[in-house]
Design a protein around this motif. Structure first.
Motif, short mmCIF file in Angstrom:
data_model
loop_
_atom_site.label_atom_id
_atom_site.label_comp_id
_atom_site.label_asym_id
_atom_site.label_seq_id
_atom_site.Cartn_x
_atom_site.Cartn_y
_atom_site.Cartn_z
N THR A 74 -9.18 -0.27 8.92
CA THR A 74 -8.02 0.25 9.03
C THR A 74 -7.27 0.04 9.62
O THR A 74 -7.10 -0.96 10.30
CB THR A 74 -8.62 1.17 10.06
OG1 THR A 74 -9.67 1.90 9.48
CG2 THR A 74 -8.08 2.38 10.83
N ASP A 75 -6.21 0.16 8.87
CA ASP A 75 -4.63 -0.49 9.27
C ASP A 75 -4.31 0.15 10.21
O ASP A 75 -4.52 1.40 10.88
CB ASP A 75 -3.74 -0.35 8.90
CG ASP A 75 -2.89 0.90 7.91
OD1 ASP A 75 -3.26 2.63 8.49
OD2 ASP A 75 -2.20 1.10 7.05
N LYS A 76 -3.26 -0.16 11.91
CA LYS A 76 -2.62 0.61 12.69
C LYS A 76 -1.86 1.97 12.77
O LYS A 76 -2.01 2.38 13.41
CB LYS A 76 -1.53 -0.20 12.68
CG LYS A 76 -1.58 -1.96 12.83
CD LYS A 76 0.00 -2.75 13.32
CE LYS A 76 -0.28 -3.87 13.14
NZ LYS A 76 0.85 -4.61 13.81
N LEU A 77 -1.89 2.66 11.39
CA LEU A 77 -1.70 3.52 11.22
C LEU A 77 -2.22 4.74 11.11
O LEU A 77 -2.69 5.94 11.08
CB LEU A 77 -0.56 4.05 10.24
CG LEU A 77 0.81 3.04 9.73
CD1 LEU A 77 1.21 3.25 8.52
CD2 LEU A 77 1.64 3.55 11.39
N GLY A 78 -3.58 3.80 10.39
CA GLY A 78 -5.07 5.25 10.85
C GLY A 78 -5.00 4.86 9.58
O GLY A 78 -6.78 6.02 8.94
N GLU A 79 -4.73 4.52 8.54
CA GLU A 79 -5.15 4.40 6.91
C GLU A 79 -6.20 3.37 6.58
O GLU A 79 -6.63 2.77 6.79
CB GLU A 79 -4.10 3.99 6.10
CG GLU A 79 -2.76 5.20 6.49
CD GLU A 79 -3.10 6.70 5.87
OE1 GLU A 79 -3.78 6.73 4.65
OE2 GLU A 79 -2.92 7.66 6.16
N CYS A 125 -11.56 -10.64 7.54
CA CYS A 125 -12.05 -8.83 7.47
C CYS A 125 -13.30 -8.70 6.68
O CYS A 125 -14.19 -8.54 6.82
CB CYS A 125 -10.90 -8.80 6.86
SG CYS A 125 -9.55 -8.35 7.46
#
Length: 147
Positions: A44-49, A79
């Protein structure tokens, strides 16, 4: 018994289930309940995607890693290793004795071998001029630390 062979132009889930139902019944009669459990571990990226991760399933005492995807901008940052460590922990928690997967020659065989996987099968010319490798890893006792 008479039968007719039908080849649907656009196969559906119902068609798949028509094949799966008798196969599942036979397998259960021969080997017991496979205790199938889907597994999803997401990046999950910083934007929650959700931008990648691991998809697989536990069945018959092994976890099959069907898909592993790490976006290019996250490669080399641990990762993939963290995803696989989580998968091993999930496998252990579900009583699995190992993990297995497949990868193409142009993908990540070396990555998996560094994690302790070994090749147990090779399919030549898939795609033509390339190879597809089938790898497995038997689990040791205890959880894997996840960073």
């Amino acid at each position: 018994m008479t039968f007719k062979i039908t080849i649907p132009e656009d196969p559906t889930d119902a068609h798949r289930n028509a094949v799966l139902a008798p196969l599942r019944s036979y397998n259960i009669a021969q080997a017991g309940d496979p205790r199938i459990r889907p597994v999803a571990i997401l990046l999950t990226d910083k934007l929650g995607e959700h931008v990648g991760g691991l998809w697989g399933k536990c069945a018959y005492d092994w976890l099959f890693v069907e898909l592993l995807a790490v976006p290019e901008n996250l490669r080399g940052k641990g990762c993939g290793k963290a995803l696989m460590a989580q998968a091993e922990n999930i496998a252990r928690a579900n009583g699995c004795i190992g993990l297995w997967l497949d990868t193409y020659e142009f993908q990540a065989r070396g990555f998996y071998e560094k994690l302790g996987f070994e090749v147990f099968g090779t399919l030549d010319d898939h795609p033509i001029g390339q190879k597809r490798f089938f790898l497995r890893k038997r689990l040791s006792k205890g959880p894997i630390p996840v960073s």
